[in-house]
Design a protein around this motif. Sequence first.
Motif, PDB file in Angstrom:
ATOM      1  N   ASN A   1       1.092  -8.454   2.733  1.00  0.00           N
ATOM      2  CA  ASN A   1       1.342  -7.573   1.597  1.00  0.00           C
ATOM      3  C   ASN A   1       1.301  -6.110   2.001  1.00  0.00           C
ATOM      4  N   ALA A   2       0.354  -5.765   2.880  1.00  0.00           N
ATOM      5  CA  ALA A   2       0.224  -4.378   3.330  1.00  0.00           C
ATOM      6  C   ALA A   2       1.464  -3.950   4.095  1.00  0.00           C
ATOM      7  N   VAL A   3       1.902  -4.778   5.047  1.00  0.00           N
ATOM      8  CA  VAL A   3       3.069  -4.433   5.851  1.00  0.00           C
ATOM      9  C   VAL A   3       4.319  -4.358   4.967  1.00  0.00           C
ATOM     10  N   PHE A   4       4.432  -5.285   4.008  1.00  0.00           N
ATOM     11  CA  PHE A   4       5.589  -5.275   3.098  1.00  0.00           C
ATOM     12  C   PHE A   4       5.645  -3.962   2.317  1.00  0.00           C
ATOM     13  N   ASN A   5       4.482  -3.445   1.950  1.00  0.00           N
ATOM     14  CA  ASN A   5       4.414  -2.208   1.172  1.00  0.00           C
ATOM     15  C   ASN A   5       4.278  -0.965   2.044  1.00  0.00           C
ATOM     16  N   SER A   6       4.514  -1.128   3.354  1.00  0.00           N
ATOM     17  CA  SER A   6       4.441  -0.021   4.316  1.00  0.00           C
ATOM     18  C   SER A   6       3.096   0.686   4.257  1.00  0.00           C
ATOM     19  N   LYS A   7       2.047  -0.123   4.227  1.00  0.00           N
ATOM     20  CA  LYS A   7       0.685   0.409   4.237  1.00  0.00           C
ATOM     21  C   LYS A   7      -0.101  -0.307   5.333  1.00  0.00           C
TER      22      LYS A   7
END
Length: 323
Positions: free
Chosen positions: A283-289
Amino acid sequence: MEEFKPTITALELADCLGGITVQGVYKALKTHSIPTHTTNSRKKIIPSHGIRKLFEERGFQYPKSILSFQIVKGGVGKTSLSFCLATRASHYGARVLAIDLDQQGNLTRSFNIEARDKPVWLNLFRDKVPVESAIIRVEENLHLIPSNLNNSRLDTELTHSSTNLKDLVKDTLSSIRDNYDLIIIDCPPAINKINTAVTCASDIVIVPINPDPYAMDGLDFTLSEITRVKKEYKLAFDYRIVWNKYDARERLGAVYMHELTKRSDLLNKILPVVCRVDVSMKNAVFNSKSVFELPKKAPIREDIDQFAKEILGINSWKETQPS
């Protein structure tokens, strides 16, 4: 593009420094005129330049290493680990350059960067674009050389040239090498010329594996290639294995982990870190975080933190500090 915000707290810093309390951290921050920032949740965080100053004041030396993430197997989380390590190491004050060499550009997208019209490694090699022109600032201590589909021609260009693979990457980076503590290179999952060139430039090759049979096959194939490159080019770089996407609920995970530790030739190459399966990473990588920007603590946050401290040498250094 928003910068990736450092998220080290005084409590986390006290734990890293060894022999100092949270109150001692705040006293040191005041002594050195290092400000803190208060987040929306009213948590105080310390900027990366302040972290670096405190570490150096206590005698810590940041490593000067080129690390490459490589394995001949897709889907093991190589890019996610590259992304998270680069981000967390920069939080701890390390000056980091991440390099995306995979034509898919997933590491670049993880940093929320659109690189369609940006110089990539192909341009550095074929068009002699200065490396400084390809560097993008992500955060104060974190920079990136991006990738896009143009890099799909990179191996073809290398094949048709008489380039010395042994020195290609080091020579390209020579003008900026001293600007960074860590250079982290995310490689495509392949045996090819650019990976050979990166291997020659690496101080450490990091091989992520999942506890499944296909990843284990990829590990053996990758280690064979590492051995070939070391012998052919007469090099002395090292490699480390890191467990990723480990799920304690799956019996086979423990089986594969046990089998690997029985191999005496690999035992001292396995990092003392296990990165668990955690949907918050995806989820973090998907949201560029980064996982350190998520509102709730997750197991993977602790795992990546330990991974970064292991690579930076903070854990071993802490053991030498007075209690």
